[in-house]
Design a protein around this motif. Structure first.
Motif, PDB file in Angstrom:
ATOM      1  N   VAL A 182       2.364   2.305  11.436  1.00  0.00           N
ATOM      2  CA  VAL A 182       3.275   3.128  10.646  1.00  0.00           C
ATOM      3  C   VAL A 182       2.684   4.514  10.422  1.00  0.00           C
ATOM      4  O   VAL A 182       1.502   4.659  10.101  1.00  0.00           O
ATOM      5  CB  VAL A 182       3.645   2.453   9.302  1.00  0.00           C
ATOM      6  N   SER A 190       7.945   7.003   3.784  1.00  0.00           N
ATOM      7  CA  SER A 190       7.193   6.144   4.709  1.00  0.00           C
ATOM      8  C   SER A 190       6.615   4.873   4.063  1.00  0.00           C
ATOM      9  O   SER A 190       6.602   3.831   4.721  1.00  0.00           O
ATOM     10  CB  SER A 190       6.129   6.941   5.470  1.00  0.00           C
ATOM     11  N   SER A 194       7.469   1.166   5.381  1.00  0.00           N
ATOM     12  CA  SER A 194       6.420   0.174   5.644  1.00  0.00           C
ATOM     13  C   SER A 194       6.787  -1.165   5.021  1.00  0.00           C
ATOM     14  O   SER A 194       6.640  -2.222   5.637  1.00  0.00           O
ATOM     15  CB  SER A 194       5.086   0.617   5.031  1.00  0.00           C
TER      16      SER A 194
END
Ligand code: ATP
Ligand code: MG
Length: 408
Positions: A182, A190, A194
């Protein structure tokens, strides 16, 4: 109430046929991982069920941890009694009284694998049901759609009773879908991406591009702290910290300003693809959401995506920002994400980024740069660390040593 164990139920993986045992073993291992610091606990599997034996550990603590384990559908705190009818009645009532909100209807369900117990299942069900009715108000029996079921299991080694069911997070056991890498920024999106990827069973490693010392140590600390929150869900999380300052300088030198972000992201992806190969990860994951910013238009994604062959998963692609924020709060990453420190991109954003970058123009700009050498240098100088819920990792310990070596 002192519970003796937690009965754990899991769903989707039961459908996986032959793979079932592999999935179950992984789930068992993942449960053990999040309870690692409580050595008295024993996690066992019997007859397609998982029991977490508490041996004195707090059930509240364990349940909070289990709420983070992907693949769990629900769990019930279980009380164990002797093979004694009075004891069973008392404990059943006590358990029912713990259920919140207090139910309007209930039923008792008895299973009796131990056939030498003096009462039959219907007899015990009746006895316990009558006892509960005598000792409560505003509660009636409903055998078809009860609010709560008091479950009693009579086994040779003792009686197991439970009535509360707490929902789990669902999804697939962590790691059961393979490995991905990731791209973690330190922003809101983000970490949420994840979490969704992990929820579907992906084992993740993180990669973060930083421009220390132009950006602060705190901006790296932020990413480390975010990964620490994510590690609550898996027990541990590997993070690669890639120095990106040299590349950014080169981009500034050769790119036209409106293409800064396009070229930067193409470099991110090239480096991430190399790391994915090295770490045997079969996909990249990003926090992109369609149209959110200039670099997340379809045209931008096309031109940025063009430099790699590895699949890019974008769990948030159709989500609105407000919904992403809500999840960030729920999973515990929001606070660290909104700390004010700049990351490399925010200092680099052009006044007028292009929303329709062309592949040909990006390639033209990159011809002037030593792309391969830049990538290799950054990979050479990358720092990899393992982050767990228990340990505090300080950015300065990781990065300063690296910079000292580099300045020599
Ligand atoms: P986020 O909230 O995750 O920062 P964002 O809305 O700020 O996302 P962008 O800055 O355009 O969006 O970044 C899009 C995606 O690119 C991020 O979600 C992340 O996956 C990746 N990314 C951005 N900056 C970095 C970085 N410095 N290191 C690693 N990945 C990054
Ligand atoms: Mg960002």
């Amino acid at each position: 109430m002192n519970y003796d164990s937690i009965l754990v139920r899991y769903g989707e993986i039961a459908l996986k046929g032959k793979n079932r045992y592999r999935f179950e073993d992984r789930l068992l291992q993942n449960i053990r991982n999040v309870l690692r610091d409580l050595p008295q606990i024993k996690v066992t599997k019997t007859f397609g069920r998982i029991y977490v034996e508490l041996h004195g550990a707090s059930h509240d603590v364990v349940i909070e941890r289990l709420k983070n384990v992907f693949g769990l559908v629900s769990f019930s705190p279980v009380k164990r009694t002797d093979l004694d009818v009075e004891d069973i009645k008392r404990t059943s009532l006590e358990l029912l009284q713990q259920v919140k909100p207090f139910p309007k209807t209930f039923k008792v369900e008895t299973k009796r694998p131990y056939k030498l117990f003096p009462l039959s299942s219907p007899e015990l069900t009746y006895e316990v049901g009558a006892y509960i009715l005598r000792n409560t108000e505003n509660l009636t029996v409903n055998v078809h759609q009860p609010d709560t079921v008091v479950n009693i299991e009579i086994r040779e080694e003792g009686v197991f009773i439970y009535s509360q069911t707490i929902p789990g997070v669902g999804g697939m056991p962590g790691g059961s879908s393979g490995k991905a890498l990731v791209l973690l920024s330190g922003g809101i999106d983000s970490p949420v991406a994840s979490w969704y990827a992990m929820k579907r069973g992906l084992q993740l490693e993180g990669i973060h591009f930083h421009t220390y010392p132009v950006t602060s140590e705190e901006s790296i600390q932020k990413v480390i702290d975010l990964v620490k929150v994510l590690s609550n869900y898996t027990g541990q999380f590997r993070l690669h910290l890639v120095p990106f300052l040299e590349i950014q300088k080169e981009i500034k030198k050769y790119s036209q300003e409106s293409y800064n972000i396009t070229i930067m992201r193409r470099m991110f992806l090239r480096i991430a693809e190399q790391f994915a190969k090295r770490q045997h990860a079969l996909a990249l994951v990003t926090g992109e959401s369609l149209g959110q910013v200039a670099s997340q238009t379809l045209e931008s994604m096309y031109t940025i995506n063009h430099v790699v062959r590895i699949p890019i998963l974008r769990p948030l692609i159709t989500m609105d920002k407000l919904d992403i924020i809500e999840v960030a709060r729920k999973i515990g990453t929001y606070e660290a994400s909104v700390r004010p420190f700049e990351d490399c991109c925010s200092l680099f954003v052009p006044k007028n980024p292009t929303t329709k970058p062309l592949v040909t123009r990006a390639e033209f700009i990159e011809q002037k740069m030593e792309v391969d050498k830049l990538i290799n240098d950054a990979i050479q100088r990358t720092r990899t660390i393992m982050i767990t819920p228990q340990d505090d990792v300080k950015a300065k310990d990781v990065i300063f040593t690296d910079m000292q070596e580099f300045m020599k």
